[in-house]
Design a protein around this motif. Structure first.
Motif, mmCIF file in Angstrom:
data_model
loop_
_atom_site.group_PDB
_atom_site.id
_atom_site.type_symbol
_atom_site.label_atom_id
_atom_site.label_comp_id
_atom_site.label_asym_id
_atom_site.label_seq_id
_atom_site.Cartn_x
_atom_site.Cartn_y
_atom_site.Cartn_z
ATOM 1 N N LEU A 9 10.315 32.965 16.575
ATOM 2 C CA LEU A 9 11.017 34.240 16.451
ATOM 3 C C LEU A 9 12.106 34.394 17.516
ATOM 4 O O LEU A 9 13.191 34.922 17.235
ATOM 5 N N LEU A 10 11.819 33.930 18.723
ATOM 6 C CA LEU A 10 12.843 33.985 19.775
ATOM 7 C C LEU A 10 14.062 33.159 19.392
ATOM 8 O O LEU A 10 15.210 33.598 19.526
ATOM 9 N N LEU A 11 13.804 31.931 18.892
ATOM 10 C CA LEU A 11 14.923 31.063 18.518
ATOM 11 C C LEU A 11 15.693 31.616 17.325
ATOM 12 O O LEU A 11 16.926 31.523 17.272
ATOM 13 N N LYS A 12 14.992 32.193 16.366
ATOM 14 C CA LYS A 12 15.682 32.757 15.209
ATOM 15 C C LYS A 12 16.513 33.971 15.601
ATOM 16 O O LYS A 12 17.580 34.221 15.010
ATOM 17 N N THR A 13 16.037 34.718 16.606
ATOM 18 C CA THR A 13 16.829 35.860 17.096
ATOM 19 C C THR A 13 18.131 35.375 17.722
ATOM 20 O O THR A 13 19.208 35.949 17.491
ATOM 21 N N ILE A 14 18.021 34.293 18.496
ATOM 22 C CA ILE A 14 19.233 33.732 19.107
ATOM 23 C C ILE A 14 20.154 33.154 18.034
ATOM 24 O O ILE A 14 21.373 33.343 18.063
ATOM 25 N N ARG A 28 17.459 22.756 15.039
ATOM 26 C CA ARG A 28 16.653 21.568 15.320
ATOM 27 C C ARG A 28 15.488 21.886 16.248
ATOM 28 O O ARG A 28 14.416 21.263 16.153
ATOM 29 N N MET A 29 15.663 22.839 17.164
ATOM 30 C CA MET A 29 14.564 23.240 18.047
ATOM 31 C C MET A 29 13.457 23.964 17.278
ATOM 32 O O MET A 29 12.280 23.925 17.669
ATOM 33 N N ILE A 30 13.827 24.610 16.181
ATOM 34 C CA ILE A 30 12.832 25.363 15.396
ATOM 35 C C ILE A 30 11.896 24.426 14.637
ATOM 36 O O ILE A 30 10.711 24.746 14.444
#
Length: 594
Positions: A206-211, A227-229
């Protein structure tokens, strides 16, 4: 204390009711302010609208995080810890208070403060729904007015002294939190605490998708975050597999595979599909795994083998439960029929007793009258007439028995079953037959399919040929006949294949029926009929041209071996085929002359 105006904030008056402790604290960005408050109307009664002490929990805001009541942050930052102050605020600063109050009241009741709201600003929601659900707040919405806030500052927390939620973090803080959450999730997995590990992975995603939502699609940062997700999503899906949350796995892997074609995603989705008996989808994903990574072919083979075994077990379990249910319903029907018969027999016996008691008195009189009126010759004539009548009824009964024998086969199958039961049996037998065909047990499959066709024949005889039911049953007959014909082909019963497909082609112009009949004719060495059907196959679907050539080649080889056994020369076979002329053109010319 005298009333004072807060510096650089017109429309606000402050009165200190109780002094605090120590110097004015430092308020860094992100600091948590814990306080109690009381809201009053600026009227003669000083009516209390809200009181946080009644909710048994203080309120909290964070410095610099854009709280809806922006003035509260200013008021609290003018106070010392333990200080109690009264603030008078003009209507300019209190316009959004009804929205803030509504949210706090819902939280105190254990409800979601955003429940039922549309995606728009708070004021937009108020105007859309016309009410907050509280009359006093609705009055403040209609007529904004000054309010009085009595506040007590309880605590000022450091920005790093508590766990910060995602909405409080900036981009760099979120990126720094992701590796930590990833490592925590991995540690929990080693301890087999899959539920807790899944929550860590999900939080990181969720943090990465927010960014990522703040980046431009297609940019380098957007792609790198995507790619990090991937590993976090795969780890989350693995935890869900362990927790047997299979539909959750299917949903997340499908969303992931729409953007990134990865082997692990297909493998985990295949495992989830297999667990929920989606055989077709599981096989498709397993084959995709072996296609993307050849080194996993042996693993895929083991998984497919295990899947087929599990499908067999499920099939036999379902069959057993279905037949048990069917037997129970049939037993109930038989019991009900026996009860009805017993009741009818009892009624007949009661009627018979009454008739016997009435006839006892009449028999004596009848015997006397017969002795007086009836002579011996007349009695013999009456007796002969009765015998003739009995002969007639006997001959008629024998005719009925002959007709009953012809329909004995279907009556034995359909006895005790109604329309719906027979339809269910047709579907079940079709499913069993298809399963047995996959297992290559063609003899057993043919028995199941024949039984299903008997039910279809019986049901079709009960309906009108022009009705929709007859057409529906005919559509059911088509796949049953084709599958039965395939079984007969595999069992080398070619004449039955010809008969089945010839009958089917009278009502259905079906490509498979023509192809199966052509193969059967070729196996029977019926060259003319086979070539006719193969030509029809090639016309219906030109893509089958290569298959037709292979089948004709096989038929030619089988014909040559047959002629060799019969010790026939080429000249003998051409004469049998084309007549004395010896060629196709000459035989055609002779037919024209004739």
């Amino acid at each position: 204390m005298e009333e004072t105006y807060l510096l650089n904030h017109p429309g606000v008056k402050k009165k200190i009711l109780a002094g605090g402790k120590g110097p004015l604290p430092h308020f860094p960005p992100g600091a948590k302010l814990v306080f109690h408050f009381q809201t009053l109307l600026d009227d003669f009664e000083r009516t209390v609208i809200d009181d946080s002490r009644l909710a048994c929990r203080p309120a909290e805001i964070f410095v610099g995080k854009m709280f809806k009541m922006e003035v509260w942050e200013t008021l609290l930052m003018s106070m010392r810890i333990g200080e109690v102050s009264e603030f008078w605020c003009d209507a300019v600063h209190t316009g959004l208070y009804p929205i803030v109050s509504k949210g706090m009241r819902l939280i105190a009741q254990g409800k979601d403060p955003l429940e039922g709201q549309r995606h728009m600003c708070g004021m937009g929601n108020m105007f859309h729904y016309h009410t907050t659900g509280f009359p006093e707040l609705d009055e403040l919405m209609r007529t904004p007015q000054p309010l009085i806030f009595i506040m007590e500052l309880l605590q000022v927390g450091d920005s790093m002294s508590y766990y910060r939620e995602s909405w409080m973090m900036d981009k760099d803080e979120k990126l720094q939190a992701v590796p930590s959450l990833h490592m925590q999730g991995n540690a929990l997995v080693t301890q087999r605490q899959f539920r807790e590990a899944a929550s860590k992975y999900k939080e990181a995603v969720l943090l990465l998708k927010t960014i990522q939502s703040r980046e431009m699609p297609g940019d380098v940062d957007y792609i790198n975050i995507g790619r990090m997700i991937i590993p976090l999503e795969l780890n989350y899906c693995q935890c869900m597999l362990e927790l047997e949350e299979y539909y959750e796995v299917i949903e997340h892997t499908t969303e992931l595979l729409e953007k990134h074609k990865c082997v692990k995603g297909y493998y985990k989705r295949a495992k989830a599909h297999a667990a929920v008996w989606n055989e077709k989808e599981a096989r498709r994903d397993f084959h995709m795994v072996s296609h993307l990574d050849v080194t996993l072919a042996s693993l895929v083979h083991r998984e497919l083998k295990a899947l087929s075994e599990r499908m067999k077990e499920k099939y036999w379990e379902e069959k057993e439960t279905y037949w048990n249910m069917l037997e129970k319903t049939e037993n109930k029907k038989e019991d009900e029929e026996e009860r009805e018969r017993n009741e009818e027999d009892e009624e007949v016996e009661d009627e018979g007793k009454q008739k016997d008691s009435e006839s006892v008195n009449i028999e004596g009189k009848d015997q006397v009258e017969e002795e007086k009126e009836g002579s011996p010759s007349e009695c013999t004539e009456v007796h002969n007439k009765e015998l003739r009548g009995n002969k007639i009824t006997l001959t008629e009964g024998t005719g009925d028995k002959e007709e009953a024998n012809t329909s004995e086969a279907t009556s034995n199958v359909t006895d005790g079953k109604d329309w719906q039961q027979m339809l269910r049996l047709v579907m079940l037998l079709q499913k069993e037959g298809n399963f047995l065909i996959k297992e290559k047990t063609f003899e057993e499959a043919s028995v199941k399919l024949k039984e299903a066709l008997e039910y279809v024949d019986f049901l079709q005889n009960k309906v009108d040929r022009q009705s929709e039911d007859w057409e529906l049953l005919e559509n059911v007959r088509l796949p049953l006949t084709l599958n039965l014909s395939q079984c007969m082909l595999e069992l080398k019963r070619y004449q039955q294949v010809v008969e089945l497909n010839t009958k089917l082609l009278k009502t259905h112009k079906n490509f498979k029926a023509v192809y199966q009949r052509a193969r059967a004719h070729a196996a029977l060495c019926n060259e003319r009929e086979a070539r006719r059907d193969f030509e029809m196959v090639e016309k219906l679907d030109p893509q089958f041209k290569s298959f037709v050539r292979q089948e004709l080649k096989k038929m030619g080889e089988s014909l040559r071996t047959m002629h060799a056994r019969q010790k026939k020369t080429y000249w003998d076979t051409t004469q049998e085929k084309w007549g004395p002329g010896g060629s196709k053109t000459k035989s055609a010319a002779r037919k024209k002359k004739d």
